[in-house]
Motif scaffolding. Structure first.
Motif, PDB file in Angstrom:
ATOM      1  N   GLN A  53       0.822  -1.213   0.000  1.00  0.00           N
ATOM      2  CA  GLN A  53       0.000   0.000   0.000  1.00  0.00           C
ATOM      3  C   GLN A  53       0.858   1.266   0.000  1.00  0.00           C
ATOM      4  OE1 GLN A  53      -2.476   1.732   3.170  1.00  0.00           O
ATOM      5  NE2 GLN A  53      -4.198   1.122   1.873  1.00  0.00           N
ATOM      6  N   ASN A 182     -15.451  -2.627   3.008  1.00  0.00           N
ATOM      7  CA  ASN A 182     -14.596  -2.519   4.195  1.00  0.00           C
ATOM      8  C   ASN A 182     -15.260  -1.616   5.243  1.00  0.00           C
ATOM      9  OD1 ASN A 182     -11.971  -0.500   5.257  1.00  0.00           O
ATOM     10  ND2 ASN A 182     -12.084  -2.634   5.854  1.00  0.00           N
ATOM     11  N   ASP A 184     -16.272  -2.409   9.653  1.00  0.00           N
ATOM     12  CA  ASP A 184     -17.189  -3.075  10.607  1.00  0.00           C
ATOM     13  C   ASP A 184     -17.642  -4.468  10.164  1.00  0.00           C
ATOM     14  OD1 ASP A 184     -17.017  -0.736  12.024  1.00  0.00           O
ATOM     15  OD2 ASP A 184     -19.029  -0.025  11.498  1.00  0.00           O
ATOM     16  N   GLY A 205     -10.340  -5.572   8.840  1.00  0.00           N
ATOM     17  CA  GLY A 205      -9.222  -4.932   9.529  1.00  0.00           C
ATOM     18  C   GLY A 205      -9.190  -5.285  10.996  1.00  0.00           C
ATOM     19  N   ARG A 206      -9.825  -4.428  11.808  1.00  0.00           N
ATOM     20  CA  ARG A 206      -9.708  -4.553  13.269  1.00  0.00           C
ATOM     21  C   ARG A 206     -10.144  -5.904  13.804  1.00  0.00           C
ATOM     22  NH1 ARG A 206     -13.146   0.555  14.499  1.00  0.00           N
ATOM     23  NH2 ARG A 206     -14.085  -0.299  12.620  1.00  0.00           N
TER      24      ARG A 206
HETATM   25  C1  LIG Z   1      -4.236   0.228  13.854  1.00  0.00           C
HETATM   26  C2  LIG Z   1      -4.799   0.553  12.507  1.00  0.00           C
HETATM   27  C3  LIG Z   1      -3.953   0.874  11.470  1.00  0.00           C
HETATM   28  C4  LIG Z   1      -4.456   1.147  10.195  1.00  0.00           C
HETATM   29  N1  LIG Z   1      -3.588   1.400   9.189  1.00  0.00           N
HETATM   30  C5  LIG Z   1      -4.073   1.520   7.924  1.00  0.00           C
HETATM   31  C6  LIG Z   1      -3.194   1.632   6.814  1.00  0.00           C
HETATM   32  O1  LIG Z   1      -1.961   1.650   6.957  1.00  0.00           O
HETATM   33  N2  LIG Z   1      -3.748   1.730   5.576  1.00  0.00           N
HETATM   34  C7  LIG Z   1      -5.118   1.686   5.387  1.00  0.00           C
HETATM   35  O2  LIG Z   1      -5.581   1.733   4.247  1.00  0.00           O
HETATM   36  N3  LIG Z   1      -5.960   1.597   6.414  1.00  0.00           N
HETATM   37  C8  LIG Z   1      -5.483   1.508   7.661  1.00  0.00           C
HETATM   38  N4  LIG Z   1      -6.354   1.364   8.705  1.00  0.00           N
HETATM   39  C9  LIG Z   1      -7.819   1.341   8.423  1.00  0.00           C
HETATM   40  C10 LIG Z   1      -8.299  -0.090   8.171  1.00  0.00           C
HETATM   41  O3  LIG Z   1      -7.604  -0.653   7.064  1.00  0.00           O
HETATM   42  C11 LIG Z   1      -9.798  -0.158   7.870  1.00  0.00           C
HETATM   43  O4  LIG Z   1     -10.080   0.568   6.705  1.00  0.00           O
HETATM   44  C12 LIG Z   1     -10.666   0.388   9.009  1.00  0.00           C
HETATM   45  O5  LIG Z   1     -10.179  -0.014  10.265  1.00  0.00           O
HETATM   46  C13 LIG Z   1     -12.114  -0.095   8.837  1.00  0.00           C
HETATM   47  O6  LIG Z   1     -12.187  -1.510   8.706  1.00  0.00           O
HETATM   48  P1  LIG Z   1     -12.453  -2.466   9.987  1.00  0.00           P
HETATM   49  O7  LIG Z   1     -13.737  -2.008  10.635  1.00  0.00           O
HETATM   50  O8  LIG Z   1     -12.555  -3.860   9.406  1.00  0.00           O
HETATM   51  O9  LIG Z   1     -11.297  -2.292  10.901  1.00  0.00           O
HETATM   52  C14 LIG Z   1      -5.867   1.114   9.978  1.00  0.00           C
HETATM   53  C15 LIG Z   1      -6.730   0.813  11.043  1.00  0.00           C
HETATM   54  C16 LIG Z   1      -6.217   0.532  12.286  1.00  0.00           C
HETATM   55  C17 LIG Z   1      -7.181   0.196  13.407  1.00  0.00           C
END
Ligand SMILES: Cc1cc2nc3c(=O)[nH]c(=O)nc-3n(C[C@H](O)[C@H](O)[C@H](O)COP(=O)(O)O)c2cc1C
Length: 221
Positions: A53, A182, A184, A205-206
């Protein structure tokens, strides 16, 4: 994810069923300068499928970095970050501020393609609700020829506790492009609903941070 998706974690997720993984975001300016710590972040030392990325808008940085880039076994392509809400990036017109910059994003994707690599996009819905309502994200999706579009269904103004807006995905799918949802995503019920809308994939992600088994648990045919 920054400080999370190193190669060990990516491989763990892959072994649990993730089809594709991503490095954390790296500034292409730093890669162009040959900064060692940044170059280490994008190393893919095994065959785990991963996209690298990148964030940045200067074409000369992309050209300089790509001129020396050697893909390794697991490398599947680049992913452009059009979603990072960090004020530092937004001030520089990158991260989530790139959502409006269709012409520049098109140039970047073309440069990456010209070097023989695929390029996907990760975007938010806009910097704020006004941009979301104007359909800024749809304009980007319609006008760019990327391998897929990972849509984080929030604006850059929203924080991670605000619910992701799943209602935007149908409009994204209507563009005819390959859309990955993407934000939640935690349950198989959501995955089945997303599949019914026509989503190409789901990005988690999380929910994977402390529970990488989620990829196995949510996998459907
Ligand atoms: C600790 C952390 C680091 C993240 N770093 C990035 C990143 O480097 N690049 C990116 O596109 N999104 C990053 N995100 C966002 C996640 O990729 C994702 O878009 C966001 O958390 C929503 O998805 P989720 O609900 O499945 O976590 C990060 C999120 C967290 C919590």
């Amino acid at each position: 994810m920054e400080d999370v998706t190193n190669s060990a974690f990516r491989t763990l997720c892959y072994k649990q069923g993730a089809d594709l993984t991503f490095t954390e975001m790296v500034r292409v300016t730093n890669l162009a300068k040959g900064k060692k710590g940044e170059l280490e972040k994008i190393e893919i030392p095994d065959s785990t499928p991963a996209e690298i990325q990148l964030a940045g808008s200067k074409i000369s940085d992309y050209e300089k970095f790509l001129a020396n880039f050697k893909p390794s076994n697991g490398f599947r392509g680049f992913n452009l970050n059009l979603g990072c809400p960090s004020p530092d990036l937004i001030r520089q017109g990158i991260g989530a501020a790139m959502i409006k910059r269709v012409t520049r994003v098109n140039e970047i994707v073309k440069v990456i393609n010209r070097h023989g690599f695929e390029c996907s996009l990760k975007l938010r819905l806009g910097l704020n609700n006004y941009e979301k309502e104007k359909g800024t994200y749809l304009n980007m999706i319609k006008n760019i020829d990327a391998s897929f579009f990972a849509v984080h269904a929030r604006t850059a103004k929203q924080n991670s506790d605000d619910p992701a807006d799943f209602s935007v995905y149908a409009k994204c799918v209507d563009t005819g492009k390959q859309i990955v949802a993407n934000g939640d995503i935690r349950t198989q019920k959501q995955i089945l609903e997303l599949k019914q809308i026509g989503l190409f994939g789901a990005m988690i992600g999380r929910a994977a941070i402390h529970h990488p088994e989620i990829f196995k648990e949510l996998k459907i045919d």
